[in-house]
Scaffold this motif. Structure first.
Motif, PDB file in Angstrom:
ATOM      1  N   GLU A 108       0.732  -1.342  -0.098  1.00 11.88           N
ATOM      2  CA  GLU A 108      -0.051  -0.019   0.082  1.00 11.88           C
ATOM      3  C   GLU A 108       0.863   1.363   0.098  1.00 11.88           C
ATOM      4  O   GLU A 108       0.378   2.380  -0.046  1.00 11.88           O
ATOM      5  N   ARG A 109       1.907   1.210   0.341  1.00 14.21           N
ATOM      6  CA  ARG A 109       2.892   2.265   0.305  1.00 14.21           C
ATOM      7  C   ARG A 109       4.236   2.203  -0.004  1.00 14.21           C
ATOM      8  O   ARG A 109       4.852   0.788  -0.328  1.00 14.21           O
ATOM      9  N   PHE A 110       4.799   3.163  -0.935  1.00 18.49           N
ATOM     10  CA  PHE A 110       6.265   3.168  -1.165  1.00 18.49           C
ATOM     11  C   PHE A 110       6.658   4.240  -0.862  1.00 18.49           C
ATOM     12  O   PHE A 110       6.462   5.467  -1.180  1.00 18.49           O
ATOM     13  N   GLU A 111       7.914   4.082   0.002  1.00 21.25           N
ATOM     14  CA  GLU A 111       8.538   5.261   0.839  1.00 21.25           C
ATOM     15  C   GLU A 111      10.131   5.194   0.548  1.00 21.25           C
ATOM     16  O   GLU A 111      10.786   4.095   0.414  1.00 21.25           O
ATOM     17  N   TRP A 112      10.576   6.198   0.621  1.00 22.58           N
ATOM     18  CA  TRP A 112      11.939   6.685   0.590  1.00 22.58           C
ATOM     19  C   TRP A 112      12.287   7.789   1.344  1.00 22.58           C
ATOM     20  O   TRP A 112      11.287   8.690   1.438  1.00 22.58           O
ATOM     21  N   VAL A 113      13.682   8.299   1.471  1.00 20.09           N
ATOM     22  CA  VAL A 113      14.120   9.358   2.253  1.00 20.09           C
ATOM     23  C   VAL A 113      15.001  10.261   1.183  1.00 20.09           C
ATOM     24  O   VAL A 113      15.362   9.799   0.221  1.00 20.09           O
TER      25      VAL A 113
ATOM     26  N   GLU B 272      17.773  19.265  -4.440  1.00 25.96           N
ATOM     27  CA  GLU B 272      16.803  19.950  -4.949  1.00 25.96           C
ATOM     28  C   GLU B 272      16.510  19.179  -6.314  1.00 25.96           C
ATOM     29  O   GLU B 272      15.343  19.050  -6.714  1.00 25.96           O
ATOM     30  N   PRO B 273      17.428  18.707  -7.030  1.00 27.06           N
ATOM     31  CA  PRO B 273      17.132  17.910  -8.404  1.00 27.06           C
ATOM     32  C   PRO B 273      16.393  16.782  -8.003  1.00 27.06           C
ATOM     33  O   PRO B 273      15.296  16.510  -8.743  1.00 27.06           O
ATOM     34  N   ALA B 274      16.801  15.987  -6.857  1.00 31.20           N
ATOM     35  CA  ALA B 274      16.051  14.749  -6.786  1.00 31.20           C
ATOM     36  C   ALA B 274      14.604  15.222  -6.129  1.00 31.20           C
ATOM     37  O   ALA B 274      13.598  14.583  -6.568  1.00 31.20           O
ATOM     38  N   ILE B 275      14.407  16.094  -5.350  1.00 31.34           N
ATOM     39  CA  ILE B 275      13.099  16.528  -4.590  1.00 31.34           C
ATOM     40  C   ILE B 275      12.325  17.031  -6.057  1.00 31.34           C
ATOM     41  O   ILE B 275      11.265  16.347  -6.024  1.00 31.34           O
ATOM     42  N   GLY B 276      12.655  17.752  -6.856  1.00 32.17           N
ATOM     43  CA  GLY B 276      12.088  18.234  -7.993  1.00 32.17           C
ATOM     44  C   GLY B 276      11.403  16.986  -8.611  1.00 32.17           C
ATOM     45  O   GLY B 276      10.068  16.982  -9.208  1.00 32.17           O
ATOM     46  N   PHE B 277      12.322  16.020  -8.921  1.00 32.61           N
ATOM     47  CA  PHE B 277      11.870  14.884  -9.866  1.00 32.61           C
ATOM     48  C   PHE B 277      10.883  14.121  -9.188  1.00 32.61           C
ATOM     49  O   PHE B 277      10.027  13.771  -9.707  1.00 32.61           O
ATOM     50  N   TYR B 278      11.074  13.835  -7.911  1.00 33.55           N
ATOM     51  CA  TYR B 278      10.132  13.216  -7.093  1.00 33.55           C
ATOM     52  C   TYR B 278       8.732  13.925  -6.906  1.00 33.55           C
ATOM     53  O   TYR B 278       7.979  13.157  -7.113  1.00 33.55           O
ATOM     54  N   LYS B 279       8.650  15.010  -6.941  1.00 36.14           N
ATOM     55  CA  LYS B 279       7.292  15.803  -6.850  1.00 36.14           C
ATOM     56  C   LYS B 279       6.757  15.726  -8.326  1.00 36.14           C
ATOM     57  O   LYS B 279       5.388  15.705  -8.427  1.00 36.14           O
ATOM     58  N   SER B 280       7.614  15.742  -9.256  1.00 31.31           N
ATOM     59  CA  SER B 280       7.111  15.557 -10.703  1.00 31.31           C
ATOM     60  C   SER B 280       6.341  14.114 -10.924  1.00 31.31           C
ATOM     61  O   SER B 280       5.588  14.167 -11.766  1.00 31.31           O
TER      62      SER B 280
ATOM     63  N   GLU C 124       4.421  12.654  -2.355  1.00 32.35           N
ATOM     64  CA  GLU C 124       4.421  13.474  -1.195  1.00 32.35           C
ATOM     65  C   GLU C 124       5.542  13.639  -0.533  1.00 32.35           C
ATOM     66  O   GLU C 124       6.010  12.579   0.044  1.00 32.35           O
ATOM     67  N   LEU C 125       6.109  15.029  -0.158  1.00 31.07           N
ATOM     68  CA  LEU C 125       6.951  14.871   0.747  1.00 31.07           C
ATOM     69  C   LEU C 125       6.552  15.252   2.124  1.00 31.07           C
ATOM     70  O   LEU C 125       5.850  16.254   2.415  1.00 31.07           O
ATOM     71  N   LEU C 126       6.929  14.266   3.211  1.00 33.00           N
ATOM     72  CA  LEU C 126       6.106  14.305   4.559  1.00 33.00           C
ATOM     73  C   LEU C 126       7.055  15.168   5.331  1.00 33.00           C
ATOM     74  O   LEU C 126       8.057  14.546   6.167  1.00 33.00           O
ATOM     75  N   GLU C 127       6.986  16.504   5.225  1.00 34.35           N
ATOM     76  CA  GLU C 127       7.978  17.324   5.841  1.00 34.35           C
ATOM     77  C   GLU C 127       7.831  17.491   7.440  1.00 34.35           C
ATOM     78  O   GLU C 127       8.507  17.641   8.261  1.00 34.35           O
ATOM     79  N   GLU C 128       6.668  16.585   7.934  1.00 35.80           N
ATOM     80  CA  GLU C 128       6.354  16.524   9.513  1.00 35.80           C
ATOM     81  C   GLU C 128       7.099  15.609  10.171  1.00 35.80           C
ATOM     82  O   GLU C 128       7.065  15.312  11.385  1.00 35.80           O
ATOM     83  N   TRP C 129       7.597  14.632   9.391  1.00 35.47           N
ATOM     84  CA  TRP C 129       8.599  13.329   9.841  1.00 35.47           C
ATOM     85  C   TRP C 129      10.086  13.705   9.612  1.00 35.47           C
ATOM     86  O   TRP C 129      10.488  14.463   8.862  1.00 35.47           O
ATOM     87  N   THR C 130      10.879  13.374  10.795  1.00 34.62           N
ATOM     88  CA  THR C 130      12.126  13.375  10.940  1.00 34.62           C
ATOM     89  C   THR C 130      12.709  12.072  11.086  1.00 34.62           C
ATOM     90  O   THR C 130      12.426  11.380  11.958  1.00 34.62           O
ATOM     91  N   VAL C 131      13.652  11.782  10.322  1.00 35.07           N
ATOM     92  CA  VAL C 131      14.423  10.546  10.433  1.00 35.07           C
ATOM     93  C   VAL C 131      15.360  10.511  11.723  1.00 35.07           C
ATOM     94  O   VAL C 131      16.021  11.311  11.906  1.00 35.07           O
ATOM     95  N   CYS C 132      14.984   9.444  12.548  1.00 36.23           N
ATOM     96  CA  CYS C 132      15.910   9.248  13.755  1.00 36.23           C
ATOM     97  C   CYS C 132      17.009   8.111  13.411  1.00 36.23           C
ATOM     98  O   CYS C 132      16.706   7.205  12.967  1.00 36.23           O
ATOM     99  N   ARG C 133      18.370   8.073  14.006  1.00 34.68           N
ATOM    100  CA  ARG C 133      19.311   7.208  13.873  1.00 34.68           C
ATOM    101  C   ARG C 133      20.079   7.223  15.091  1.00 34.68           C
ATOM    102  O   ARG C 133      20.545   8.199  15.562  1.00 34.68           O
ATOM    103  N   LEU C 134      20.176   5.853  15.446  1.00 35.83           N
ATOM    104  CA  LEU C 134      21.303   5.734  16.592  1.00 35.83           C
ATOM    105  C   LEU C 134      22.490   4.770  15.833  1.00 35.83           C
ATOM    106  O   LEU C 134      22.295   3.561  15.294  1.00 35.83           O
ATOM    107  N   SER C 135      23.507   5.162  16.184  1.00 30.82           N
ATOM    108  CA  SER C 135      24.894   4.390  15.469  1.00 30.82           C
ATOM    109  C   SER C 135      25.925   4.514  16.511  1.00 30.82           C
ATOM    110  O   SER C 135      25.716   5.356  17.203  1.00 30.82           O
TER     111      SER C 135
END
Length: 168
Positions: A114-119, A125-133, A137-148
């Motif tokens: 049901e979903r196809f997601e990536w970051v 900007e070139p990739a963002i423009g391409f994905y928008k085209s 949908e850019l989910l700006e309310e989400w932030t990636v978290c990472r522990l390493s």
């Protein structure tokens, strides 16, 4: 042409991972060896899958997409996470990125995902423009978290024992 990767593609996939890391200004972080890539893609328990884009005219490997399934507790359904999408500079603007994403969307549909997601890096900007085209949908309310590294080790050191009850 879009095709699934084979074990013969390992060196090329690793090379493109490094090329992508260089583009993202993080080549020192791309430490995966060919052996690790082989095990992740073709081992006893594959962790991911790869599609390869080949240039129809030259047969050269133009790019790749590495993905794996994920699960949404909200939808109760599986989805796809695209970890890496890369088209080599000399092959960009020839439709390879769109073809890879369309092929992945087809896999999603065929698999009932049901979903196809990536970051995407916020400076790309070139990739963002391409994905928008494409209608992404850019989910700006989400932030990636990472522990390493040390933070992961420190938290893991505090882990309680995990009980594994017998399954019936």
């Amino acid at each position: 042409m879009i095709r699934t990767a084979t074990v013969d593609d390992i060196a090329e996939i690793r090379a493109m991972i490094r090329e992508l890391a260089a583009y993202e200004k993080a080549v020192e972080q791309a430490r995966a060896t060919e052996e690790q890539v082989r095990a992740a893609l073709f081992g006893a328990h594959p962790a991911a899958s790869v599609l390869i884009a080949e240039d129809d005219g030259t047969g050269e490997v133009a790019g790749f997409a590495l993905w794996f399934p994920r699960f949404s507790t909200w939808t109760g359904a599986r989805g796809m996470h695209l970890e890496d999408l890369f088209v080599r500079p000399g092959h960009r603007a020839a439709g390879h990125g769109r073809a890879l994403l369309a092929a992945l969307a087809g896999i999603c549909r065929e698999s009932g995902f049901e979903r196809f997601e990536w970051v995407v890096l916020n400076w790309n900007e070139p990739a963002i423009g391409f994905y928008k085209s494409l209608g992404a949908e850019l989910l700006e309310e989400w932030t990636v978290c990472r522990l390493s590294g040390g933070a992961l080790e420190e938290l893991a050191a505090q882990a309680p024992p995990v009980v594994h009850p017998a399954r019936t």
